[in-house]
Write an enzyme that holds these catalytic residues in place. Structure first.
Site, PDB file in Angstrom:
ATOM      1  N   MET A   1       3.529   6.263  -5.599  1.00 30.13           N
ATOM      2  CA  MET A   1       2.981   6.031  -4.178  1.00 30.13           C
ATOM      3  C   MET A   1       2.182   5.381  -4.240  1.00 30.13           C
ATOM      4  O   MET A   1       2.320   4.793  -3.020  1.00 30.13           O
ATOM      5  CB  MET A   1       3.785   7.993  -3.496  1.00 30.13           C
ATOM      6  CG  MET A   1       5.011   8.616  -3.612  1.00 30.13           C
ATOM      7  SD  MET A   1       5.871   6.902  -2.133  1.00 30.13           S
ATOM      8  CE  MET A   1       7.544   8.503  -2.675  1.00 30.13           C
ATOM      9  N   LYS A   2       1.459   6.021  -4.195  1.00 31.53           N
ATOM     10  CA  LYS A   2      -0.420   5.566  -3.670  1.00 31.53           C
ATOM     11  C   LYS A   2      -0.265   4.746  -3.846  1.00 31.53           C
ATOM     12  O   LYS A   2      -0.921   3.351  -2.814  1.00 31.53           O
ATOM     13  CB  LYS A   2      -1.308   6.431  -4.136  1.00 31.53           C
ATOM     14  CG  LYS A   2      -1.738   6.633  -5.458  1.00 31.53           C
ATOM     15  CD  LYS A   2      -2.566   7.308  -6.212  1.00 31.53           C
ATOM     16  CE  LYS A   2      -3.578   7.512  -7.074  1.00 31.53           C
ATOM     17  NZ  LYS A   2      -2.238   7.400  -8.293  1.00 31.53           N
ATOM     18  N   GLY A   3       0.289   3.956  -5.311  1.00 35.51           N
ATOM     19  CA  GLY A   3       0.008   2.462  -5.685  1.00 35.51           C
ATOM     20  C   GLY A   3      -1.772   1.736  -6.167  1.00 35.51           C
ATOM     21  O   GLY A   3      -2.347   2.403  -6.657  1.00 35.51           O
TER      22      GLY A   3
END
Ligand code: B12
Length: 229
Positions: free
Chosen positions: A129-131
């Site tokens: 998600m955070k990438g």
């Protein structure tokens, strides 16, 4: 105009001065002799007016150099012909909209760090998600169904899971390697090879365009920004 040449040379301080900067390491301890070795090394490469700007110990018996020199090289830019259709890389919302409109289902992606490799930070950067450096990972894309299988995943298991989930793309992370780049990845039979500094959005755009090409919904020779080359 056809037939006209457009000669270009490297630009250091002034147009056409041909000055370039090089950095490299030599397996010798830092000394004036080492600096002279660096100077001769660049002269043998064909550089003129070589100046050693910096020399730092990189490790015991290794020295890192930054050198400037003048390259007596010019090339005819007009003579370079690379036919390309380059499309702007789509942002997060536009790419999700493109999937919704042209594929009309979520794109299934499985990723893992395979074999004995435990380096997960890379694949996590692309999928989680955070990438990576402010660029969302594929798990964050509503029109991607992304699965991160983690590290030390046997290839057979990755393939089996990919078949089970009817994956559109399989992402293999191998960090302990002999420096696999895009060219070598193609030679190894992969569709593309992504290296250090890759952003999740590069991978997301690549997968969508590759899938649309496979579905015959985009021209084979389409290229887009950020595509490994
Ligand atoms: C952190 C680290 C470890 C950690 C890993 C922790 C973890 N959970 O990941 C630990 C301590 C476990 C480790 C162990 C080892 N490591 Co190590 N490790 C590193 C280190 C310092 C950082 C790697 C990293 O996380 N980079 C940050 C991420 C974000 O960068 P990245 O991996 O390149 O990923 C980016 C891109 O490449 C790309 N990407 C990566 N994978 C994928 C996959 C796909 C599909 C796509 C599209 C993109 C993509 O996207 C990411 C974002 O841009 C590097 C040195 C370095 N500075 O690179 C050494 C390094 C990778 N390790 C190395 C080695 C040799 C080892 C060991 C063998 C050491 C040993 N003798 O035990 C063991 C191997 C263990 C094993 N079985 O794999 C060497 C590899 C050399 C080589 N020839 O490849 C390096 C380069 C160090 C060195 N200079 O020698 N390591």
């Amino acid at each position: 105009m056809a037939g006209e040449t457009h000669l270009i040379r490297a630009y250091g301080d002034r147009r056409d001065d041909g000055v370039i900067q090089l950095s490299f390491t030599l397996p010798v301890p830092l000394s004036d002799k080492a600096k002279e070795a660096a100077r001769r090394f660049c002269t043998q490469l064909g550089l003129l007016d070589v100046k050693v700007a910096a020399a730092e110990p990189a490790a015991d018996n290794y020295t890192f150099f930054v050198v400037y020199g003048r390259a007596d090289v010019s090339l005819d830019y007009a003579g370079i012909d690379v036919p390309e259709i380059v499309f702007r890389k789509l942002g997060f919302d536009d790419l999700n909209k493109l999937i919704e409109d042209r594929i009309a289902r979520r794109v299934v992606v499985l990723g893992a760090c395979t074999g004995t490799d435990t380096h997960t930070v890379g694949i996590d950067a692309i999928l989680n998600m955070k990438g990576y450096s402010g660029d969302y990972g594929l798990e964050r894309y509503p029109w991607f169904e992304a699965y991160n299988l983690g590290s030390q995943v046997p290839n057979e298991e990755l393939i089996r899971k990919a078949e089970e989930r009817k994956a559109d793309a399989i992402l293999v992370s191998q960090v302990v390697t002999q420096r696999v780049d895009h060219k070598l990845a193609l030679e190894l039979g992969f569709d593309a090879g992504f290296g250090p500094g890759t952003k999740p959005s590069d991978v997301a755009n690549y997968i969508v365009h590759a899938l649309l090409k496979k579905m015959g919904k985009e021209p084979e020779d389409l290229h887009f920004e950020g595509e490994p080359g």
